[in-house]
Structures are given as structure tokens and as C-alpha cells.
Design a protein around this motif. Structure first.
Motif, PDB file in Angstrom:
ATOM      1  N   ILE A  87       1.087  -1.364   0.017  1.00  0.00           N
ATOM      2  CA  ILE A  87      -0.184  -0.111  -0.413  1.00  0.00           C
ATOM      3  C   ILE A  87       1.194   0.955  -0.082  1.00  0.00           C
ATOM      4  O   ILE A  87       1.639   1.395   1.086  1.00  0.00           O
ATOM      5  CB  ILE A  87      -1.052   0.538   1.519  1.00  0.00           C
ATOM      6  CG1 ILE A  87      -1.540  -1.696   1.159  1.00  0.00           C
ATOM      7  CG2 ILE A  87      -1.797   1.576   1.972  1.00  0.00           C
ATOM      8  CD1 ILE A  87      -2.891  -1.417   2.257  1.00  0.00           C
ATOM      9  N   ALA A  88       0.306   2.349  -1.375  1.00  0.00           N
ATOM     10  CA  ALA A  88       1.473   3.726  -0.627  1.00  0.00           C
ATOM     11  C   ALA A  88       0.060   4.666  -0.356  1.00  0.00           C
ATOM     12  O   ALA A  88      -0.426   4.372  -0.674  1.00  0.00           O
ATOM     13  CB  ALA A  88       2.021   3.751  -2.246  1.00  0.00           C
ATOM     14  N   VAL A  89       0.742   5.415   0.114  1.00  0.00           N
ATOM     15  CA  VAL A  89      -0.484   6.575   0.680  1.00  0.00           C
ATOM     16  C   VAL A  89       0.696   7.896   0.461  1.00  0.00           C
ATOM     17  O   VAL A  89       1.681   8.129   0.686  1.00  0.00           O
ATOM     18  CB  VAL A  89      -0.825   6.654   2.434  1.00  0.00           C
ATOM     19  CG1 VAL A  89      -1.610   7.546   2.862  1.00  0.00           C
ATOM     20  CG2 VAL A  89      -1.306   4.941   2.967  1.00  0.00           C
ATOM     21  N   ILE A 111      -2.770  -5.702  -5.014  1.00  0.00           N
ATOM     22  CA  ILE A 111      -4.040  -6.900  -3.991  1.00  0.00           C
ATOM     23  C   ILE A 111      -3.383  -8.604  -4.968  1.00  0.00           C
ATOM     24  O   ILE A 111      -3.278  -7.849  -6.442  1.00  0.00           O
ATOM     25  CB  ILE A 111      -5.839  -6.157  -3.931  1.00  0.00           C
ATOM     26  CG1 ILE A 111      -5.751  -6.403  -5.506  1.00  0.00           C
ATOM     27  CG2 ILE A 111      -5.003  -5.945  -3.256  1.00  0.00           C
ATOM     28  CD1 ILE A 111      -7.018  -5.760  -5.387  1.00  0.00           C
ATOM     29  N   ILE A 112      -4.039  -9.576  -4.443  1.00  0.00           N
ATOM     30  CA  ILE A 112      -4.316 -10.036  -4.777  1.00  0.00           C
ATOM     31  C   ILE A 112      -5.803 -10.754  -4.591  1.00  0.00           C
ATOM     32  O   ILE A 112      -6.192 -10.897  -3.532  1.00  0.00           O
ATOM     33  CB  ILE A 112      -3.236 -11.754  -4.629  1.00  0.00           C
ATOM     34  CG1 ILE A 112      -1.492 -10.661  -4.384  1.00  0.00           C
ATOM     35  CG2 ILE A 112      -3.377 -13.491  -5.323  1.00  0.00           C
ATOM     36  CD1 ILE A 112      -0.367 -11.971  -4.423  1.00  0.00           C
ATOM     37  N   ALA A 127     -15.675  -6.267  -9.199  1.00  0.00           N
ATOM     38  CA  ALA A 127     -16.949  -5.872  -8.282  1.00  0.00           C
ATOM     39  C   ALA A 127     -16.124  -5.666  -6.484  1.00  0.00           C
ATOM     40  O   ALA A 127     -16.722  -5.812  -6.043  1.00  0.00           O
ATOM     41  CB  ALA A 127     -18.238  -7.448  -7.329  1.00  0.00           C
ATOM     42  N   VAL A 128     -14.898  -7.217  -6.996  1.00  0.00           N
ATOM     43  CA  VAL A 128     -14.197  -7.014  -5.469  1.00  0.00           C
ATOM     44  C   VAL A 128     -13.326  -5.550  -5.835  1.00  0.00           C
ATOM     45  O   VAL A 128     -13.922  -5.251  -4.393  1.00  0.00           O
ATOM     46  CB  VAL A 128     -13.026  -7.548  -6.056  1.00  0.00           C
ATOM     47  CG1 VAL A 128     -12.384  -7.888  -4.872  1.00  0.00           C
ATOM     48  CG2 VAL A 128     -13.525  -9.202  -6.087  1.00  0.00           C
ATOM     49  N   THR A 129     -12.968  -4.947  -6.610  1.00  0.00           N
ATOM     50  CA  THR A 129     -12.663  -3.589  -6.366  1.00  0.00           C
ATOM     51  C   THR A 129     -13.128  -2.359  -5.912  1.00  0.00           C
ATOM     52  O   THR A 129     -12.645  -1.278  -5.564  1.00  0.00           O
ATOM     53  CB  THR A 129     -11.491  -2.755  -7.920  1.00  0.00           C
ATOM     54  OG1 THR A 129     -12.598  -3.039  -8.482  1.00  0.00           O
ATOM     55  CG2 THR A 129     -10.474  -4.279  -7.934  1.00  0.00           C
ATOM     56  N   VAL A 148      -6.614   1.207  -7.576  1.00  0.00           N
ATOM     57  CA  VAL A 148      -6.423  -1.322  -7.272  1.00  0.00           C
ATOM     58  C   VAL A 148      -5.555  -1.193  -8.304  1.00  0.00           C
ATOM     59  O   VAL A 148      -5.885  -1.329  -9.965  1.00  0.00           O
ATOM     60  CB  VAL A 148      -7.606  -1.027  -6.846  1.00  0.00           C
ATOM     61  CG1 VAL A 148      -7.511  -2.466  -6.949  1.00  0.00           C
ATOM     62  CG2 VAL A 148      -8.306  -0.469  -5.576  1.00  0.00           C
ATOM     63  N   TYR A 149      -4.366  -1.996  -8.445  1.00  0.00           N
ATOM     64  CA  TYR A 149      -3.647  -3.425  -8.849  1.00  0.00           C
ATOM     65  C   TYR A 149      -3.784  -4.243  -8.832  1.00  0.00           C
ATOM     66  O   TYR A 149      -3.367  -4.562  -7.573  1.00  0.00           O
ATOM     67  CB  TYR A 149      -2.435  -2.676  -8.997  1.00  0.00           C
ATOM     68  CG  TYR A 149      -1.852  -1.367  -9.141  1.00  0.00           C
ATOM     69  CD1 TYR A 149      -1.877  -0.747 -11.182  1.00  0.00           C
ATOM     70  CD2 TYR A 149      -1.900  -0.325  -8.631  1.00  0.00           C
ATOM     71  CE1 TYR A 149      -1.662   0.560 -11.265  1.00  0.00           C
ATOM     72  CE2 TYR A 149      -1.703   1.416  -8.625  1.00  0.00           C
ATOM     73  CZ  TYR A 149      -1.548   1.581 -10.433  1.00  0.00           C
ATOM     74  OH  TYR A 149      -1.442   2.705 -11.255  1.00  0.00           O
ATOM     75  N   VAL A 150      -4.464  -5.332  -9.691  1.00  0.00           N
ATOM     76  CA  VAL A 150      -4.441  -6.790  -9.352  1.00  0.00           C
ATOM     77  C   VAL A 150      -3.171  -7.611  -9.786  1.00  0.00           C
ATOM     78  O   VAL A 150      -2.988  -6.798 -10.995  1.00  0.00           O
ATOM     79  CB  VAL A 150      -5.397  -7.431  -9.898  1.00  0.00           C
ATOM     80  CG1 VAL A 150      -5.816  -8.457  -9.633  1.00  0.00           C
ATOM     81  CG2 VAL A 150      -6.698  -6.323  -9.427  1.00  0.00           C
TER      82      VAL A 150
END
Length: 119
Positions: A58-60, A74-75, A84-86, A110-112
Motif C-alpha cells: 500500500i502506498a499513501v 492486491i491478490i 465487484a471486488v475492487t 487498485v492494481y490486481v
């Protein structure tokens, strides 16, 4: 830097690590997300991060106007609808960060990085 709040009693400063930790815990509670992946993927190998190293995925970035930008790597679980998940991840994190920290989430990326298949 970090998030800053001022009131009649003084100033409260939260580090970006705290914001990332809360965002990461919230993300892993979302349906379809197996965990975080390392942000700097080398050689195309994605590693699932657990526990204490959760914030490495995670980058903030704290904005000038008491807002934050959050980037997730994420995985996801095989068989779930990624859109839907994102969408669930973005809305849940936005709500939790606002509720717990009082910070407005300006942008979520979000990067899967992978899909986990259980045997």
C-alpha cells in the motif's frame, strides 16, 4: 508527512504508516481479496504479504487539503468478479478512513497483481 488535526487541545499528527495499516486491515476484510502484493515486483514474481508486512503493498500520499491518495497492490481469489471486488474495496476503505481518521480519500488506485487458486 502525515495527516494533521488541530483543535483547542493541540495538534495530532498521524504517520502515513498508520493510514496504510488501517487501509490494509480494511482491505483484507473485503470479500475476494486474499492479501496484498509487494509494490515493487521484480522478474514478474508476485509475493503474497501477510501480517506485519501488509503495508508494503500500500502506498499513501497525504494531500495539502487533509485528503489522502491510496494505492493498493492486491491478490484476488480465483472465481470472484474483479470489478465487484475492487469497487467494494474502494467504497469500504473510503468509508473506514473517513470514519476512523476523519480524512477524506481523494483517490484510490487498485492494481490486481495476481489471482490465487486454492487446491
Amino acid at each position: 508527512m502525515g495527516g494533521k488535526f488541530s483543535n483547542e487541545y493541540g495538534t495530532i499528527t498521524m504517520s502515513e504508516e498508520v493510514i496504510a495499516q488501517i487501509s490494509g486491515i480494511t482491505a483484507t476484510e473485503c470479500y475476494g481479496i486474499v492479501g496484498m502484493a509487494a509494490r515493487n515486483v521484480k522478474d514478474g514474481i508476485v509475493q503474497l504479504l501477510k501480517g506485519e508486512s501488509l503495508t508494503k503493498g500500500i502506498a499513501v500520499q497525504v494531500c495539502e487539503d487533509d485528503g489522502v491518495n491510496i494505492e493498493f497492490h492486491i491478490i484476488v481469489e480465483y472465481g470472484t468478479k474483479i470489478s465487484a471486488v475492487t469497487e467494494n474495496l474502494m467504497s469500504t476503505v473510503k468509508y473506514k478512513v473517513k470514519d476512523m481518521l476523519g480524512l477524506e480519500v481523494r483517490q484510490i488506485k487498485v492494481y490486481v497483481e495476481g489471482v490465487r487458486v486454492d487446491n
